[in-house]
Design an enzyme around this catalytic site. Structure first.
Site, PDB file in Angstrom:
ATOM      1  CE  LYS A  67      -2.212  -1.066   3.754  1.00 33.34           C
ATOM      2  NZ  LYS A  67      -1.565  -2.365   3.946  1.00 33.34           N
ATOM      3  CB  THR A  68       3.513   2.424   2.289  1.00 34.86           C
ATOM      4  OG1 THR A  68       2.635   2.247   3.401  1.00 34.86           O
ATOM      5  CG2 THR A  68       4.303   3.696   2.477  1.00 34.86           C
TER       6      THR A  68
ATOM      7  CG  ASP B 272       0.215   4.904   4.085  1.00 40.28           C
ATOM      8  OD1 ASP B 272      -0.609   3.972   3.992  1.00 40.28           O
ATOM      9  OD2 ASP B 272       1.447   4.711   4.102  1.00 40.28           O
ATOM     10  CD  GLU B 273      -0.601   2.929   8.428  1.00 43.17           C
ATOM     11  OE1 GLU B 273      -1.575   2.254   8.792  1.00 43.17           O
ATOM     12  OE2 GLU B 273       0.545   2.472   8.320  1.00 43.17           O
TER      13      GLU B 273
ATOM     14  CD  GLN C 109      -1.739  -3.239   9.019  1.00 39.65           C
ATOM     15  OE1 GLN C 109      -0.732  -2.802   9.551  1.00 39.65           O
ATOM     16  NE2 GLN C 109      -1.814  -3.450   7.715  1.00 39.65           N
TER      17      GLN C 109
ATOM     18  NE  ARG D 173       3.756  -4.040  11.105  1.00 38.94           N
ATOM     19  CZ  ARG D 173       3.230  -3.651   9.937  1.00 38.94           C
ATOM     20  NH1 ARG D 173       3.878  -2.791   9.179  1.00 38.94           N
ATOM     21  NH2 ARG D 173       2.074  -4.108   9.547  1.00 38.94           N
TER      22      ARG D 173
HETATM   23  P1  ATP Z   1       1.512  -2.077   5.982  1.00 37.31           P
HETATM   24  O1  ATP Z   1       0.094  -2.545   5.927  1.00 37.31           O
HETATM   25  O2  ATP Z   1       2.281  -2.801   7.002  1.00 37.31           O
HETATM   26  O3  ATP Z   1       1.628  -0.601   6.028  1.00 37.31           O
HETATM   27  P2  ATP Z   1       1.979  -1.936   3.136  1.00 37.31           P
HETATM   28  O4  ATP Z   1       0.809  -2.540   2.501  1.00 37.31           O
HETATM   29  O5  ATP Z   1       2.060  -0.468   3.173  1.00 37.31           O
HETATM   30  O6  ATP Z   1       2.166  -2.560   4.598  1.00 37.31           O
HETATM   31  P3  ATP Z   1       4.580  -1.785   1.956  1.00 37.31           P
HETATM   32  O7  ATP Z   1       5.313  -1.335   3.155  1.00 37.31           O
HETATM   33  O8  ATP Z   1       4.303  -0.808   0.888  1.00 37.31           O
HETATM   34  O9  ATP Z   1       3.249  -2.525   2.411  1.00 37.31           O
HETATM   35  O10 ATP Z   1       5.321  -3.014   1.290  1.00 37.31           O
HETATM   36  C1  ATP Z   1       5.789  -4.108   2.047  1.00 37.31           C
HETATM   37  C2  ATP Z   1       7.121  -4.602   1.497  1.00 37.31           C
HETATM   38  O11 ATP Z   1       6.933  -5.256   0.274  1.00 37.31           O
HETATM   39  C3  ATP Z   1       8.087  -3.483   1.218  1.00 37.31           C
HETATM   40  O12 ATP Z   1       9.386  -3.917   1.516  1.00 37.31           O
HETATM   41  C4  ATP Z   1       7.929  -3.258  -0.256  1.00 37.31           C
HETATM   42  O13 ATP Z   1       9.061  -2.668  -0.824  1.00 37.31           O
HETATM   43  C5  ATP Z   1       7.710  -4.667  -0.759  1.00 37.31           C
HETATM   44  N1  ATP Z   1       6.947  -4.728  -2.002  1.00 37.31           N
HETATM   45  C6  ATP Z   1       5.731  -4.211  -2.236  1.00 37.31           C
HETATM   46  N2  ATP Z   1       5.313  -4.479  -3.493  1.00 37.31           N
HETATM   47  C7  ATP Z   1       6.308  -5.178  -4.084  1.00 37.31           C
HETATM   48  C8  ATP Z   1       6.492  -5.764  -5.392  1.00 37.31           C
HETATM   49  N3  ATP Z   1       5.566  -5.648  -6.344  1.00 37.31           N
HETATM   50  N4  ATP Z   1       7.644  -6.411  -5.616  1.00 37.31           N
HETATM   51  C9  ATP Z   1       8.580  -6.522  -4.648  1.00 37.31           C
HETATM   52  N5  ATP Z   1       8.472  -6.011  -3.427  1.00 37.31           N
HETATM   53  C10 ATP Z   1       7.353  -5.350  -3.130  1.00 37.31           C
HETATM   54 MG    MG Z   2       2.104   0.904   4.768  1.00 39.09          MG
END
Ligand code: ATP
Ligand code: MG
Length: 743
Positions: free
Chosen positions: A32-33, A216-217, A247, A615
């Site tokens: 997402k982020t 975000d969030e 979350q 995490r």
């Molecule tokens: P949270 O819910 O904990 O905030 P999130 O959904 O925001 O998580 P991110 O932090 O954006 O998730 O991504 C999680 C990890 O996965 C990061 O290290 C990110 O770089 C990696 N990642 C995300 N998408 C890809 C992709 N398509 N290929 C490889 N790595 C990825």
């Molecule tokens: Mg995130």
């Protein structure tokens, strides 16, 4: 390499959506982020919008900085024109720039939670309110709750005598804050919201500027934040929100998951995207998380899967006491570093701030650099707050709460009686304490006069010198350093005070071109003094004070030193680490005892645990302690129910499951970490002759299930033990009849 290279098809679709509202609803670690930051870069790169047209908001300062770093890495542009920050940070920035329109002094001071409580108390006292009946903390809670819903005292409906009075107190409190130029956290938002709703010109200005608003969030926004976003979005701007209902962990601060559904409905969101592939964690960790969260009933529901293999099992450790738990963590960290992990790869999470001290101590004793994020709040330590109060008086001598904090600290013989006289005089003249002091006569006048002259001398002494030197000057001239030198445990405090000079130095160096500092400079309308030079009416000083109020301590290990990261599960949201320890998994602590009585509370705790577990990338450790010193008392614990909710197949116990049996070797090798352990052991030894069980022992009972013996009395046929059965409560049982067996 293109921006869009490392995205899966759903992510790609989200990043390159047309200029329409969008909601990305997706589980932990699904990107997402990453999608949100990539979209910002993509929008700018494709000429869709200039950096000035971007407003991005997230939950913590750390996350905001991270976001800026990620964007800068993708785009060779200057990100300064973008507004990226927390809701509080962005509102602060707007209010500083338009303080006059917002009805605030230029150097308004931000009250943190504790300062706010002090002001509430002051108001209650001035109005002769019975603190038993109207407890300051409850009044504060009421005020903040109302503000978070966007309601001023006049908008709150009173339904009985008690609530009518509370509303009056709310009004009196706001009046006091207005008089002193004080702004509490929810006020930052409410004030900014009111400013934008009232002032059409400003609203139009910002609406025209921020074409793309990214959040975000989103699941943890409250009602007021949502309305603030709506205002800024106006008719033509695009909101891109990402979130995960699983979350949502800030309900206690008014977070409203319902905002996601409202957003979808009210904005007729045409694009709803789900991401289901988790890129962060190995299979076992993800399985643990999925199983855990499936115990919650209220969910939007999603599936998360990973292409990474199963990876390692989830390691579980039962310690005899919190001290041993911390000692074990330190040892484990050392061997991980031996295996080639860096300290920065490792995070230790806990449910409540009070847990950090023991872990800090163990790491420190083992010579392992660590850093505490959020929570420990360097800027909230007593000595630091004293020093800041002096600085606040330099910025604004009419700041009554700063005045009161240090008028007799370090002690200079200004008695409570004199202070009361001064407060009376101020009340009568409707003036600040500072003004009233000038006219005070008699003994009180003399003693308070010395303080006023001290502050005046300090102002003269700091005029025109760089901020860090000004801070240093204040530490000496106030007598704070001298005072703590004579205190038995003053060494730490002196270090903290010295750290404040470092904080000012890095602030001038790092924060200069960004956020708070720039906003403060904007507010001086061109008359910016030389960079980082302090002065009585100095925007740098004001900006530094704002920074101190907004930031929490983030600097334990020296900068640039790899450090293990310590933080509460709350502050870990959005972050990721190779190795994660979640410590203190005990009933009553995690889940927290205040939450387990109601279903909603327990579900929120479980979401928090889900955040903690997700995490971890490669390895997850879960630990708990049989005894823990908490709030000055020894508690005997039962393992957290969350451990039972994680499938047995993914668990690997490092200690015998069910506890009570210890690894003698490890026991002896470990130095005694806490006096408590020794004490508990002593008591158990004393009881051994009389009772077949020892204190701290795990037992089972056919009806009540698993428990831990917490105390004992009597002997022979009269012997009774008190057992903590966790969810079943605390029971006294007569040993002769109780069907207790050792677990
Ligand atoms: P949270 O819910 O904990 O905030 P999130 O959904 O925001 O998580 P991110 O932090 O954006 O998730 O991504 C999680 C990890 O996965 C990061 O290290 C990110 O770089 C990696 N990642 C995300 N998408 C890809 C992709 N398509 N290929 C490889 N790595 C990825
Ligand atoms: Mg995130």
């Amino acid at each position: 390499m293109s921006l869009l290279d490392h995205l899966n098809p759903e992510q790609l679709a989200a990043v390159t959506l047309p200029n329409q509202h969008a909601l990305i609803l997706a589980g932990a670690g699904s990107g997402k982020t990453r999608v949100l930051t990539t979209r910002i870069a993509w929008l700018v790169q494709t000429g869709n919008v200039s950096p000035m047209g971007i407003l991005a908001v997230t939950f913590t300062n750390k996350a905001a900085r991270e976001m800026l770093t990620r964007i800068s890495a993708m785009l060779p542009i200057n990100t300064r024109g973008m507004w990226v920050g927390t809701f509080h940070g962005l509102c602060n920035r707007m209010l500083r720039a338009h303080h006059r329109e917002a009805g605030l002094p230029q150097l308004f001071h931000i009250l943190d939670t504790q300062d706010q409580l002090a002001v509430v108390k002051r108001v209650l006292k001035a109005l002769n309110v019975d603190e038993e009946k109207f407890q300051p903390k409850q009044v504060q809670w009421f005020i903040n709750g109302a503000k978070e819903e966007g309601r001023r005292a006049k908008d709150v409906e009173a339904y009985d005598e008690f609530s009518r009075r509370t509303v009056e107190l709310y009004a009196a409190y706001d009046e006091q804050c207005q008089k002193d130029g004080l702004v509490d956290f929810p006020e930052l938002l409410l004030r900014c919201f009111e400013l934008l709703s009232r002032n059409e010109v400003l609203r139009a200005h910002y609406q025209q500027r921020f074409r793309h608003i990214l959040v975000d969030e989103f699941q943890d926004t409250n009602r007021l934040q949502y309305r603030w976003l709506k205002l800024l979005a106006g008719q033509g701007n695009v909101i891109f929100a990402v979130g995960d209902d699983d979350q949502s962990i800030y309900r206690f601060r008014g977070a409203n998951v319902g905002n996601m559904a409202d957003f979808e409905r009210e904005f007729k969101v045409p694009n709803l995207i789900r991401l289901e592939q988790n890129y962060r964690s190995h299979g076992n960790i993800l399985n643990a998380a999925n199983a855990l969260i499936s115990h919650n009933r209220r969910r939007l529901g999603k599936n998360l899967w990973t292409a990474a293999g199963e990876g390692e099992p989830v390691r579980i450790y039962e310690a005899q006491s919190d001290g041993y738990e911390a000692h074990w963590i330190a040892g484990e960290v050392q061997s991980l570093v031996g295996e080639g992990y860096t300290r920065g790869d490792i995070a230790v999470l806990y449910r409540s701030n009070a847990q950090s001290r023991v872990i800090e101590h163990a790491l420190f004793s083992a010579g392992i650099p660590y850093r505490v994020y959020g929570g420990l709040r360097f800027f909230e330590r007593q000595e630091v707050k004293h020093a800041l109060a002096y600085l606040r008086l330099l910025a604004n001598p009419e700041d009554d709460s700063a005045f009161l904090r240090v008028v007799n600290f370090p002690p200079r013989g200004i008695g409570a009686r004199s202070v009361e006289q001064l407060q009376d005089a101020a009340r009568m003249r409707d003036a600040s304490l500072w003004r009233a002091a000038a006219q005070l006569t008699g003994k009180a006048g003399v003693s308070v006069g010395t303080f006023v002259r001290l502050i005046e001398a300090m102002r003269a002494g700091t005029r025109g010198i760089p901020l860090p030197e000004a801070v240093d000057h204040v530490l000496h001239a106030s007598g704070l350093l001298e005072h703590y030198k004579s205190e038995r445990e003053g060494a730490d405090r002196i270090e903290n005070l010295e750290e404040l000079v470092n904080a000012a130095t890095s602030f001038v160096r790092d924060e200069l071109p960004s956020g708070a500092a720039m906003a403060a400079v904007d507010a001086t309308e061109g008359a910016a003094p030389e960079a980082g030079v302090a002065d009585a009416a100095d925007p740098w000083l004001a900006a530094f004070l704002a920074h101190a109020a907004l930031e929490s301590g983030e600097n334990q290990a020296g900068e640039g030193i790899e450090a293990v990261q310590l933080m509460t599960a709350h502050s870990a949201k959005g972050l990721e680490f190779h190795i994660v320890f979640v410590s203190g998994l005990e009933e009553g602590l995690f889940p927290h005892e205040q939450s387990v009585t109601e279903e909603d509370g327990l579900e929120e705790e479980r979401r928090l645990m889900y955040v903690a577990v997700t995490r971890a990338r490669t390895r997850l450790y879960l630990s708990f302690a049989q005894t823990r010193l908490l709030h000055g008392q020894t508690r005997y614990n039962v393992a957290s129910r969350f451990l039972d909710e994680i499938p047995a197949e993914v668990q690997k116990w490092l200690t015998p499951r069910g506890g009570g049996v210890f690894d003698e070797g490890a026991w002896k090798a470990a130095p005694p970490p806490a006096r408590l352990a020794a004490k508990a052991e002593g008591r158990a030894a004393g009881g051994r002759g009389a009772l077949p069980f020892r204190i701290g022992q795990s037992v089972t009972h056919p009806k009540f299930g698993a428990g831990v013996i917490v105390s004992a009395e009597g002997s022979g046929a009269d012997a009774r033990v008190q057992v903590n059965f966790g969810r079943q409560g605390m029971k006294w049982l007569q040993l002769e009849y109780a069907k207790l067996t050792a677990a």
